[in-house]
Design a protein around this motif. Sequence first.
Motif, mmCIF file in Angstrom:
data_model
loop_
_atom_site.group_PDB
_atom_site.id
_atom_site.type_symbol
_atom_site.label_atom_id
_atom_site.label_comp_id
_atom_site.label_asym_id
_atom_site.label_seq_id
_atom_site.Cartn_x
_atom_site.Cartn_y
_atom_site.Cartn_z
ATOM 1 N N ASN A 54 -51.067 55.206 -23.588
ATOM 2 C CA ASN A 54 -51.184 56.551 -24.716
ATOM 3 C C ASN A 54 -50.594 57.856 -24.394
ATOM 4 N N ILE A 55 -49.678 57.470 -23.415
ATOM 5 C CA ILE A 55 -49.118 58.845 -22.850
ATOM 6 C C ILE A 55 -48.589 59.652 -23.713
ATOM 7 N N ASP A 56 -47.658 59.159 -24.805
ATOM 8 C CA ASP A 56 -47.240 60.096 -25.890
ATOM 9 C C ASP A 56 -48.069 60.876 -26.615
ATOM 10 N N ALA A 57 -49.310 60.190 -27.121
ATOM 11 C CA ALA A 57 -50.232 61.018 -27.685
ATOM 12 C C ALA A 57 -50.864 61.936 -26.936
ATOM 13 N N ILE A 58 -51.235 61.613 -25.722
ATOM 14 C CA ILE A 58 -51.991 62.425 -24.729
ATOM 15 C C ILE A 58 -51.085 63.825 -24.505
ATOM 16 N N LEU A 59 -49.643 63.481 -24.488
ATOM 17 C CA LEU A 59 -48.930 64.684 -24.111
ATOM 18 C C LEU A 59 -48.635 65.555 -25.439
ATOM 19 N N ALA A 60 -48.973 65.001 -26.519
ATOM 20 C CA ALA A 60 -48.889 65.974 -27.872
ATOM 21 C C ALA A 60 -49.972 66.883 -27.883
ATOM 22 N N VAL A 61 -50.852 66.725 -27.313
ATOM 23 C CA VAL A 61 -52.176 67.611 -27.320
ATOM 24 C C VAL A 61 -51.776 68.816 -27.215
ATOM 25 N N ASP A 62 -52.040 69.686 -28.102
ATOM 26 C CA ASP A 62 -51.731 70.919 -27.941
ATOM 27 C C ASP A 62 -52.681 71.720 -27.179
ATOM 28 N N GLY A 63 -52.283 72.697 -26.133
ATOM 29 C CA GLY A 63 -53.216 73.008 -25.200
ATOM 30 C C GLY A 63 -52.961 72.301 -23.982
ATOM 31 N N LEU A 64 -52.717 71.213 -23.828
ATOM 32 C CA LEU A 64 -52.280 70.506 -22.419
ATOM 33 C C LEU A 64 -51.304 70.726 -21.658
ATOM 34 N N ASP A 65 -51.192 71.448 -20.681
ATOM 35 C CA ASP A 65 -50.250 72.247 -19.979
ATOM 36 C C ASP A 65 -49.198 71.163 -19.180
ATOM 37 N N SER A 66 -50.189 70.448 -18.452
ATOM 38 C CA SER A 66 -49.362 69.515 -17.524
ATOM 39 C C SER A 66 -50.312 68.360 -17.061
ATOM 40 N N PHE A 67 -49.803 67.397 -16.079
ATOM 41 C CA PHE A 67 -50.649 66.452 -15.356
ATOM 42 C C PHE A 67 -50.122 66.200 -14.361
ATOM 43 N N VAL A 68 -50.946 65.529 -13.466
ATOM 44 C CA VAL A 68 -50.445 64.775 -12.408
ATOM 45 C C VAL A 68 -50.839 63.377 -12.245
ATOM 46 N N MET A 69 -50.070 62.536 -11.826
ATOM 47 C CA MET A 69 -50.129 60.907 -11.544
ATOM 48 C C MET A 69 -51.275 60.833 -10.704
ATOM 49 N N GLY A 70 -52.276 59.934 -10.595
ATOM 50 C CA GLY A 70 -53.131 59.323 -9.913
ATOM 51 C C GLY A 70 -52.783 58.238 -9.129
ATOM 52 N N PRO A 71 -52.208 57.884 -8.213
ATOM 53 C CA PRO A 71 -51.598 56.717 -7.465
ATOM 54 C C PRO A 71 -52.382 55.768 -7.166
ATOM 55 N N ALA A 72 -53.647 56.219 -6.647
ATOM 56 C CA ALA A 72 -54.490 55.217 -5.961
ATOM 57 C C ALA A 72 -55.288 54.420 -7.174
ATOM 58 N N ASP A 73 -55.912 55.387 -7.972
ATOM 59 C CA ASP A 73 -56.738 54.754 -9.102
ATOM 60 C C ASP A 73 -55.671 53.833 -10.093
ATOM 61 N N PRO B 285 -59.877 64.223 -14.336
ATOM 62 C CA PRO B 285 -59.646 62.885 -13.905
ATOM 63 C C PRO B 285 -60.051 62.020 -15.206
ATOM 64 N N LEU B 286 -59.252 60.847 -14.983
ATOM 65 C CA LEU B 286 -59.671 59.583 -15.887
ATOM 66 C C LEU B 286 -59.470 59.561 -16.998
ATOM 67 N N VAL B 287 -58.604 60.484 -17.800
ATOM 68 C CA VAL B 287 -58.533 60.617 -19.068
ATOM 69 C C VAL B 287 -58.095 59.232 -19.524
ATOM 70 N N ARG B 288 -58.107 58.850 -20.919
ATOM 71 C CA ARG B 288 -57.775 57.818 -21.358
ATOM 72 C C ARG B 288 -56.879 57.726 -22.758
ATOM 73 N N SER B 289 -57.337 58.887 -23.338
ATOM 74 C CA SER B 289 -56.916 58.889 -24.709
ATOM 75 C C SER B 289 -56.503 60.405 -24.914
ATOM 76 N N ALA B 290 -55.964 60.629 -26.241
ATOM 77 C CA ALA B 290 -55.586 62.000 -26.757
ATOM 78 C C ALA B 290 -57.056 62.592 -27.068
ATOM 79 N N ASP B 291 -57.849 61.685 -27.412
ATOM 80 C CA ASP B 291 -59.223 62.299 -27.564
ATOM 81 C C ASP B 291 -59.938 62.953 -26.431
ATOM 82 N N ASP B 292 -59.744 62.200 -25.448
ATOM 83 C CA ASP B 292 -60.361 62.755 -23.983
ATOM 84 C C ASP B 292 -59.784 63.996 -23.484
#
Lengths: 207, 207, 207, 207, 207, 207
Positions: F99-118, F38-45
């Motif tokens: 930061n979504i483009d940088a996040i999605l560019a991380v090698d090894g990240l397979d997918s994500f889900v949106m967290g609508p409430a937060d 949860p709660l990632v903010r950046s490609a570093d996370d």
Amino acid sequence: MPSTPQGTPCTAIVRFGRNDPDEIRLALDMGAGGVLIPLVRSADDVERAVRACRYPPRGSRSYGPSRAHHYGFDRDYYPQSQPSIACLVIIETAEAVENIDAILAVDGLDSFVMGPADLSIALGVPLDTQHPKVAQATETVLAAARRAGKPAGLVYNPAGLVYNPAEPALMQQCVAQGARVLLASGDEWMLHDACQSMLQSSAGLRN
Amino acid sequence: MPSTPQGTPCTAIVRFGRNDPDEIRLALDMGAGGVLIPLVRSADDVERAVRACRYPPRGSRSYGPSRAHHYGFDRDYYPQSQPSIACLVIIETAEAVENIDAILAVDGLDSFVMGPADLSIALGVPLDTQHPKVAQATETVLAAARRAGKPAGLVYNPAGLVYNPAEPALMQQCVAQGARVLLASGDEWMLHDACQSMLQSSAGLRN
Amino acid sequence: MPSTPQGTPCTAIVRFGRNDPDEIRLALDMGAGGVLIPLVRSADDVERAVRACRYPPRGSRSYGPSRAHHYGFDRDYYPQSQPSIACLVIIETAEAVENIDAILAVDGLDSFVMGPADLSIALGVPLDTQHPKVAQATETVLAAARRAGKPAGLVYNPAGLVYNPAEPALMQQCVAQGARVLLASGDEWMLHDACQSMLQSSAGLRN
Amino acid sequence: MPSTPQGTPCTAIVRFGRNDPDEIRLALDMGAGGVLIPLVRSADDVERAVRACRYPPRGSRSYGPSRAHHYGFDRDYYPQSQPSIACLVIIETAEAVENIDAILAVDGLDSFVMGPADLSIALGVPLDTQHPKVAQATETVLAAARRAGKPAGLVYNPAGLVYNPAEPALMQQCVAQGARVLLASGDEWMLHDACQSMLQSSAGLRN
Amino acid sequence: MPSTPQGTPCTAIVRFGRNDPDEIRLALDMGAGGVLIPLVRSADDVERAVRACRYPPRGSRSYGPSRAHHYGFDRDYYPQSQPSIACLVIIETAEAVENIDAILAVDGLDSFVMGPADLSIALGVPLDTQHPKVAQATETVLAAARRAGKPAGLVYNPAGLVYNPAEPALMQQCVAQGARVLLASGDEWMLHDACQSMLQSSAGLRN
Amino acid sequence: MPSTPQGTPCTAIVRFGRNDPDEIRLALDMGAGGVLIPLVRSADDVERAVRACRYPPRGSRSYGPSRAHHYGFDRDYYPQSQPSIACLVIIETAEAVENIDAILAVDGLDSFVMGPADLSIALGVPLDTQHPKVAQATETVLAAARRAGKPAGLVYNPAGLVYNPAEPALMQQCVAQGARVLLASGDEWMLHDACQSMLQSSAGLRN
């Protein structure tokens, strides 16, 4: 057996501390494939254990197979199909040896294992599991099992307190004695063995 | 006593919720040095508790002393040596008071403590633990203990719901009454006392 | 405070072992009405704790108030209403005493309690909680609290290892010192006190 | 060492999953006599672990030794006496091998053990714990320990996945390599060994 | 009912796995407002449950109401006031149907719920909870309840394995049948329903 | 995926409360087939989470796969084979959307889900998950996922606090929006839904 853990041809047989239908039901509802009941003394005791493993009319098990039933998704776990639960007891009291024929005649008892430590105490030779009295009682029970056509079980490690590492010769001897079920070890025994072995190996290191 | 926690001359006596041989066995195998059994009514009840503390032939305890036995490393914890487990009961039913001589005659019962709260309820004066009926029943039991030559036990804090802080005078009085075993307090009582004291001390602070 | 246990005008304030936003979130989602954070050293540390107690934009708390939210049935527990969580810290490091004005200036910090044992260690007079150095640091902090207009808190029992039973005079003294929050005791301290008292009361009984 | 379980000249050294001062504090307050910290990479990491084991001024441990302190009854467990906690780390990263001299120079680090499985992965020869790269890194570390005058530690069972029963020759070899601390085994390894041995012994029984 | 969770007009009724006075006591001491006992067969079974809920002289409950008693602070929880614990049983054995008049005549039994799954097994039509045999047994019991003037209870979801989402029509039908107590669902049933619904909704998504 | 529970083509993906490599390791060693952070903010996370799922050199996972490794019996679970752990994150902070483009560019990240409430809270429209600001941020992320060629994920039940029963139309809409991963529900949500439904169904029964 109804369930196999992690894709292996195994099932869990739960060893209980007492002959309690309610505890047996909980284990079966969690998916146990069999039960092992200690300290039975009579055919009545065994009948009680067998009934706890079966639904009516043969038994007294009440309905509520949560995990065993895959929480409602397994439509094949119906009481009418009577899932085949293995019911085993431990022969470790003097009364059980005396009543062995009646015990083995209970319909639904699948097998048993000898309990040499408690049996040695019951026969007045505490923890001397190699004593002729224990050997004779064991032979009495094994002979009754042969007559009854039910598979006998032995604890693999007959030496009681001395939990030796697995030795093929001892296992072979159990099978030669007629054992078709082997209570091979327990977590506590295994840890004791490993620690003991470690201590012996390291005994000379301090010099 | 067989085991002493943390180098002190103490042992753990486990207070049970019922007279159940299987629960008693588990506690003894974990290293308890004694048991305290509630709500006994007859010599038969006490005999059941005593038997649960002893191996055959005197008792019915089955073998498996994991922690008590230091997991196999303590070669002195043999059943033949019959480790001396302290067996105590709570006298807190009307029937137990009536049967006190038979109860105290049970071989293997070491001592007892009075249970004033339940006893007051049983005698129709609920929680009035200072009522003459309770005092008289207590005296009946203490006299029987003197005749039987067994050490009597009293709950130190006789006032029932009023869990006073430790007062030397009350303890002295218990000893004067013949108590050689004192059930001094319990975690719940101690926490209640401390909170109560705290509330009283702070009552005047809000002004 | 948002929730009151068992119909009493009380709320649970959770004392944490560290300043961890994820642990704080779990406690708040379970319904805690406040937090008490140890070992803060700076305004940044306090800001971190405050932010963990608030939803954005003021804070960083993520949404998921299971029990606090009555599992979805309490429609009033919306983030926009920002339930009033009490945020307290423990002043028990030398750095916190030095930074006390900055710490108390953090918006959202409600109060604090002094931590005399750790403070005495930090000041080089370990567990001598009556030492002038501890008294002086405490007075420094209390003065800052008066300037900041925030309620100060004291541990009621300043003697450190000597956990005396509740004494009105000591409490009164804390209040006179300016305490409006009293950390009155803890379960471990209460049990120690009660056992100590019991041992002292019974010291003369063996004769 | 401050505490000895069950009257034996032993103490518990807790193996952690991470280098976390708060978790270390909890274990020490429960009476652990030492800590074993995995995955350190630098002298800073080791300094962090050492500080977690000491009270100020040397360290950062906060005060609250519940069980270690016998709940207030052990007056000798004062911070000023600084109970001697053994602080060990696991050398199992490539960075730790590179920084080994700085790591061993940290005041308060008592010893270390090599972590061959993770080290082999870090060196690009995963689980080939006998590979020359692993042997060379191990020798580098052992030589540094000799220079630093600190006792080195080896995992007794260097073969990684092959958890052989205790063999005196292997132990002797570890000691000959300079090991003065032996990480002898673990519960999971022992159970695996015992089960493996059992399976091998029984492999021929089915015929 | 003596206690209400979280300010709602509700109380917790604990569903037990067996008719055990000691387990009942623990739940009542924790503050349960009622008990639900399965598998009763006779008036004696029900009498045993009722007695476990009452203090002497009517019952056998022993004294020790920790949480129910607010740990000593609730002076109104005296045994003499006999807090009104709701005692319910499940009618799900053939014997209970036969003995229903005697069962309902037990003084202190407040109500019951039918247990359709076990009852169908007992009647030889396993899990066919709509079978005329089950309907007839249910009507027999409901008629007896009307004669005895005691409120009857039905499991809301009579279809056994098919745990349908809440349907007003079915509930209405239960009430029309005479139910005044509704065992509405259980956590496991709810989770099964929700997952089943989710699977059905998503069945067409893969195309 | 390396492991499948109970013979089904499923694996467990563990949802964490924080992005902690040590907690991730524990879950993977227990056999989890994937993680949801949860709660990632950046490609570093995200890089931190990916590294926690992989052994060196790509990642930082340390070796010790107890259950995943079948306690040493599964010789195929070698680090060199790098078991394919699914690594997913939750996009629920304003920073992550930026930061979504940088996040999605991380090698090894397979997918994500949106967290609508937060996300709604972060965007200043707390729990109004249907608000145009939330819809727009969601579309921004979905478009980035299409560009990056990574499967997007949606929480099936977008209405936030209103946990409706499974509705095929809503699921279809999620898929039409581009979702290839559906976070379908949670135990708490399911229980809330079922209770809510039950309460609504029974609302008219009291008359």
